[in-house]
Design a protein around this motif. Structure first.
Motif, PDB file in Angstrom:
ATOM      1  N   ILE A  59      40.336  21.639 -37.213  1.00  0.00           N
ATOM      2  CA  ILE A  59      39.257  21.475 -36.222  1.00  0.00           C
ATOM      3  C   ILE A  59      37.942  21.133 -36.926  1.00  0.00           C
ATOM      4  CG2 ILE A  59      37.896  22.660 -34.473  1.00  0.00           C
ATOM      5  CD1 ILE A  59      40.396  24.315 -33.810  1.00  0.00           C
ATOM      6  N   GLY A  60      37.676  21.802 -38.040  1.00  0.00           N
ATOM      7  CA  GLY A  60      36.451  21.532 -38.791  1.00  0.00           C
ATOM      8  C   GLY A  60      36.427  20.128 -39.368  1.00  0.00           C
ATOM      9  N   LEU A  61      37.564  19.655 -39.853  1.00  0.00           N
ATOM     10  CA  LEU A  61      37.608  18.291 -40.378  1.00  0.00           C
ATOM     11  C   LEU A  61      37.391  17.268 -39.270  1.00  0.00           C
ATOM     12  CD1 LEU A  61      40.565  18.559 -42.933  1.00  0.00           C
ATOM     13  CD2 LEU A  61      38.133  18.227 -43.432  1.00  0.00           C
ATOM     14  N   GLY A  62      37.893  17.558 -38.054  1.00  0.00           N
ATOM     15  CA  GLY A  62      37.639  16.651 -36.933  1.00  0.00           C
ATOM     16  C   GLY A  62      36.148  16.584 -36.610  1.00  0.00           C
ATOM     17  N   CYS A  63      35.475  17.743 -36.610  1.00  0.00           N
ATOM     18  CA  CYS A  63      34.019  17.754 -36.376  1.00  0.00           C
ATOM     19  C   CYS A  63      33.278  17.025 -37.491  1.00  0.00           C
ATOM     20  CB  CYS A  63      33.531  19.193 -36.261  1.00  0.00           C
ATOM     21  SG  CYS A  63      34.149  20.084 -34.822  1.00  0.00           S
ATOM     22  N   SER A  64      33.735  17.204 -38.718  1.00  0.00           N
ATOM     23  CA  SER A  64      33.084  16.528 -39.843  1.00  0.00           C
ATOM     24  C   SER A  64      33.266  15.019 -39.770  1.00  0.00           C
ATOM     25  CB  SER A  64      33.655  17.063 -41.167  1.00  0.00           C
ATOM     26  OG  SER A  64      33.418  18.448 -41.289  1.00  0.00           O
ATOM     27  N   GLN A  88      30.535  20.283 -46.674  1.00  0.00           N
ATOM     28  CA  GLN A  88      31.371  20.813 -45.588  1.00  0.00           C
ATOM     29  C   GLN A  88      32.776  20.209 -45.619  1.00  0.00           C
ATOM     30  OE1 GLN A  88      30.988  19.724 -41.247  1.00  0.00           O
ATOM     31  NE2 GLN A  88      29.925  21.718 -41.229  1.00  0.00           N
ATOM     32  N   ILE A  89      32.852  18.927 -45.817  1.00  0.00           N
ATOM     33  CA  ILE A  89      34.181  18.281 -45.869  1.00  0.00           C
ATOM     34  C   ILE A  89      34.985  18.812 -47.048  1.00  0.00           C
ATOM     35  CG2 ILE A  89      35.350  16.084 -46.241  1.00  0.00           C
ATOM     36  CD1 ILE A  89      33.115  14.747 -44.678  1.00  0.00           C
ATOM     37  N   ALA A  90      34.320  18.973 -48.202  1.00  0.00           N
ATOM     38  CA  ALA A  90      35.030  19.499 -49.384  1.00  0.00           C
ATOM     39  C   ALA A  90      35.529  20.922 -49.135  1.00  0.00           C
ATOM     40  CB  ALA A  90      34.107  19.446 -50.597  1.00  0.00           C
ATOM     41  N   GLY A  91      34.701  21.783 -48.514  1.00  0.00           N
ATOM     42  CA  GLY A  91      35.126  23.160 -48.246  1.00  0.00           C
ATOM     43  C   GLY A  91      36.278  23.229 -47.256  1.00  0.00           C
ATOM     44  N   LEU A  92      36.271  22.403 -46.231  1.00  0.00           N
ATOM     45  CA  LEU A  92      37.353  22.419 -45.254  1.00  0.00           C
ATOM     46  C   LEU A  92      38.662  21.906 -45.847  1.00  0.00           C
ATOM     47  CD1 LEU A  92      35.404  21.196 -42.104  1.00  0.00           C
ATOM     48  CD2 LEU A  92      36.271  23.501 -42.548  1.00  0.00           C
ATOM     49  N   VAL A  93      38.559  20.922 -46.743  1.00  0.00           N
ATOM     50  CA  VAL A  93      39.776  20.434 -47.409  1.00  0.00           C
ATOM     51  C   VAL A  93      40.373  21.527 -48.284  1.00  0.00           C
ATOM     52  CG1 VAL A  93      40.630  18.798 -49.137  1.00  0.00           C
ATOM     53  CG2 VAL A  93      39.121  18.013 -47.297  1.00  0.00           C
ATOM     54  N   ALA A  94      39.482  22.276 -48.991  1.00  0.00           N
ATOM     55  CA  ALA A  94      39.976  23.381 -49.827  1.00  0.00           C
ATOM     56  C   ALA A  94      40.606  24.470 -48.959  1.00  0.00           C
ATOM     57  CB  ALA A  94      38.821  23.950 -50.641  1.00  0.00           C
ATOM     58  N   LEU A  95      40.006  24.783 -47.808  1.00  0.00           N
ATOM     59  CA  LEU A  95      40.578  25.795 -46.922  1.00  0.00           C
ATOM     60  C   LEU A  95      41.927  25.343 -46.367  1.00  0.00           C
ATOM     61  CD1 LEU A  95      40.269  28.450 -45.312  1.00  0.00           C
ATOM     62  CD2 LEU A  95      39.060  27.126 -43.553  1.00  0.00           C
ATOM     63  N   LEU A  96      42.034  24.064 -46.036  1.00  0.00           N
ATOM     64  CA  LEU A  96      43.311  23.561 -45.522  1.00  0.00           C
ATOM     65  C   LEU A  96      44.399  23.645 -46.595  1.00  0.00           C
ATOM     66  CD1 LEU A  96      44.902  22.169 -43.252  1.00  0.00           C
ATOM     67  CD2 LEU A  96      44.110  19.967 -44.162  1.00  0.00           C
ATOM     68  N   THR A  97      44.052  23.328 -47.828  1.00  0.00           N
ATOM     69  CA  THR A  97      45.036  23.394 -48.920  1.00  0.00           C
ATOM     70  C   THR A  97      45.512  24.823 -49.144  1.00  0.00           C
ATOM     71  OG1 THR A  97      43.949  21.499 -49.966  1.00  0.00           O
ATOM     72  CG2 THR A  97      45.425  22.836 -51.340  1.00  0.00           C
ATOM     73  N   ILE A  98      44.588  25.767 -49.185  1.00  0.00           N
ATOM     74  CA  ILE A  98      44.950  27.163 -49.399  1.00  0.00           C
ATOM     75  C   ILE A  98      45.802  27.678 -48.234  1.00  0.00           C
ATOM     76  CG2 ILE A  98      44.005  29.502 -49.594  1.00  0.00           C
ATOM     77  CD1 ILE A  98      41.610  28.263 -51.036  1.00  0.00           C
ATOM     78  N   SER A  99      45.440  27.275 -47.019  1.00  0.00           N
ATOM     79  CA  SER A  99      46.193  27.741 -45.851  1.00  0.00           C
ATOM     80  C   SER A  99      47.616  27.173 -45.847  1.00  0.00           C
ATOM     81  CB  SER A  99      45.464  27.335 -44.565  1.00  0.00           C
ATOM     82  OG  SER A  99      44.171  27.915 -44.514  1.00  0.00           O
ATOM     83  N   LEU A 100      47.775  25.921 -46.289  1.00  0.00           N
ATOM     84  CA  LEU A 100      49.123  25.341 -46.358  1.00  0.00           C
ATOM     85  C   LEU A 100      49.982  26.017 -47.412  1.00  0.00           C
ATOM     86  CD1 LEU A 100      48.298  21.530 -45.963  1.00  0.00           C
ATOM     87  CD2 LEU A 100      49.342  23.066 -44.262  1.00  0.00           C
ATOM     88  N   VAL A 103      44.657  25.856 -38.798  1.00  0.00           N
ATOM     89  CA  VAL A 103      44.191  25.250 -37.532  1.00  0.00           C
ATOM     90  C   VAL A 103      42.670  25.088 -37.544  1.00  0.00           C
ATOM     91  CG1 VAL A 103      44.110  25.555 -35.030  1.00  0.00           C
ATOM     92  CG2 VAL A 103      46.178  26.169 -36.294  1.00  0.00           C
ATOM     93  N   PHE A 104      41.975  26.131 -38.031  1.00  0.00           N
ATOM     94  CA  PHE A 104      40.511  26.065 -38.088  1.00  0.00           C
ATOM     95  C   PHE A 104      40.036  24.938 -39.016  1.00  0.00           C
ATOM     96  CE2 PHE A 104      40.466  30.867 -37.146  1.00  0.00           C
ATOM     97  CZ  PHE A 104      40.572  30.617 -35.786  1.00  0.00           C
ATOM     98  N   LEU A 152      33.559  32.252 -44.573  1.00  0.00           N
ATOM     99  CA  LEU A 152      33.860  30.959 -43.946  1.00  0.00           C
ATOM    100  C   LEU A 152      32.942  30.715 -42.740  1.00  0.00           C
ATOM    101  CD1 LEU A 152      37.771  30.867 -44.046  1.00  0.00           C
ATOM    102  CD2 LEU A 152      36.189  29.454 -45.352  1.00  0.00           C
ATOM    103  N   ALA A 153      32.695  31.759 -41.929  1.00  0.00           N
ATOM    104  CA  ALA A 153      31.820  31.611 -40.769  1.00  0.00           C
ATOM    105  C   ALA A 153      30.390  31.288 -41.201  1.00  0.00           C
ATOM    106  CB  ALA A 153      31.846  32.897 -39.936  1.00  0.00           C
ATOM    107  N   ALA A 154      29.891  31.981 -42.233  1.00  0.00           N
ATOM    108  CA  ALA A 154      28.534  31.710 -42.719  1.00  0.00           C
ATOM    109  C   ALA A 154      28.430  30.302 -43.303  1.00  0.00           C
ATOM    110  CB  ALA A 154      28.149  32.755 -43.772  1.00  0.00           C
ATOM    111  N   GLY A 155      29.488  29.872 -44.046  1.00  0.00           N
ATOM    112  CA  GLY A 155      29.454  28.525 -44.631  1.00  0.00           C
ATOM    113  C   GLY A 155      29.447  27.440 -43.562  1.00  0.00           C
TER     114      GLY A 155
END
Length: 315
Positions: free
Chosen positions: A124-129, A96-108, A120-121, A74-77
């Motif tokens: 934050i990433g979606l806000g930056c995107s 980037q937006i697609a990867g953060l959405v997938a991470l948010l779904t898995i985390s939920l 939470v991460f 995740l850090a490298a991506g």
């Protein structure tokens, strides 16, 4: 007025472009910090897994290893996509937006030991995107405007080639050569401006008296050589006739050469010699012409006497 309005429009677009470049650099630093945070969360994976009582036995090792590897990826991506987003790449922003959405779904869904932290991460990433998407929309607008990306009237003006200094000096030298070649055509120097020469072309070098002395000296030398050849007893009759035949053309050639020499006005030379002007080479007045003739005559007599003495000694 139209030129001023265009200049003002360019000034506004240039200011907006500078603002976008500054914000994109700031966004890249945010992504760099975000990737560092994701990377250092791997240090707490073992602590979190060790305190989880639902994970027992060898599952603790596998869960810790898998969670740490996911955090590193995740850090490298985030770092890679953040770099290309800061370079105004639309494809990297979409990935980037697609990867953060997938991470948010898995985390939920609660998958993974750091599911809550990753949620939470991801936010934050979606806000930056989202902020990067806003910057890209403004960048796309400026990209369609005339004068992109510099927005400068000076940049649109065609450049004028200025040759280097050495080329300019060579051109000026050629122009001076052309002017010098054209000078004789524009106005030739009259013969009256050269008082040393009277109705003769420039470049003559001998007076009539000197020319006659040289002619007589040359003729005398050739005649003496011919007489010496004919009186030499060591030569046969055929050799004497052959040398005589060779000496006759030489006499004619010498006479023709003397006739073709350029002529100089004696009156002009004598007038110049009697002018009393100091000569630059000898730093004094020029000698008397009569004295020069006497010296030349004396030198000729001494030379003739020496040659006659050599011929008598040979016989």
């Amino acid at each position: 007025m139209e030129q001023m309005s265009k200049e003002e429009l360019y000034e506004q677009h240039r200011l907006r472009m500078n603002y976008l470049n500054r914000e994109y650099r700031r966004l890249f630093y945010i992504y760099l910090i975000f990737a560092g945070v994701l990377f250092f969360t791997t240090l707490y994976v073992t602590v979190i897994v060790g305190n989880d009582r639902s994970i027992v036995g060898t599952d603790k090792f596998y869960v810790s290893f898998a969670t740490g590897l996911i955090q590193i990826l995740l850090a490298a991506g985030v770092l890679i996509t953040g770099f290309f987003v800061s370079m105004k790449s639309a494809a990297a922003l979409v990935i980037q937006i697609a990867g953060l959405v997938a991470l948010l779904t898995i985390s939920l869904l609660g998958i993974g030991a750091l599911a809550k932290a990753n949620c939470v991460f991801a936010l934050i990433g979606l806000g930056c995107s989202g902020y990067a998407l806003k910057l890209y929309r403004e960048y796309a607008f400026l990209k369609e405007q005339p004068g992109f990306p510099l927005f400068s009237l000076r940049a649109e003006t065609p450049a004028k080639y200025v040759p280097p200094l050495n080329v300019q000096m060579n051109q000026s030298g050629r122009e001076m050569d052309e002017i010098q070649t054209d000078l004789p055509q524009q106005g030739a120097v009259s013969r009256e401006d050269t008082p040393l020469f009277a109705e003769q072309p420039l470049g003559t070098a001998l007076s009539e008296s000197m020319l006659s002395d040289m002619r007589s000296e040359n003729m005398t030398g050739i005649a003496e050589e011919h007489h010496h050849v004919t009186l030499n007893p060591g030569l046969s009759e055929e050799q004497r006739s052959g040398l005589s035949a060779l000496s006759e053309p030489s006499l004619r050639t010498a006479d023709a050469a003397m006739e073709t020499l350029p002529q100089l006005s004696p009156a002009a030379v004598l007038a110049d010699m009697d002018s009393g002007v100091p000569h630059k080479a000898v730093h004094g007045a020029l000698p008397d012409p009569e004295e020069v003739k006497v010296r030349l005559r004396r030198m000729k007599e001494e030379k003739d006497a020496a040659e006659k003495g050599i011929m008598i000694s040979d016989i």
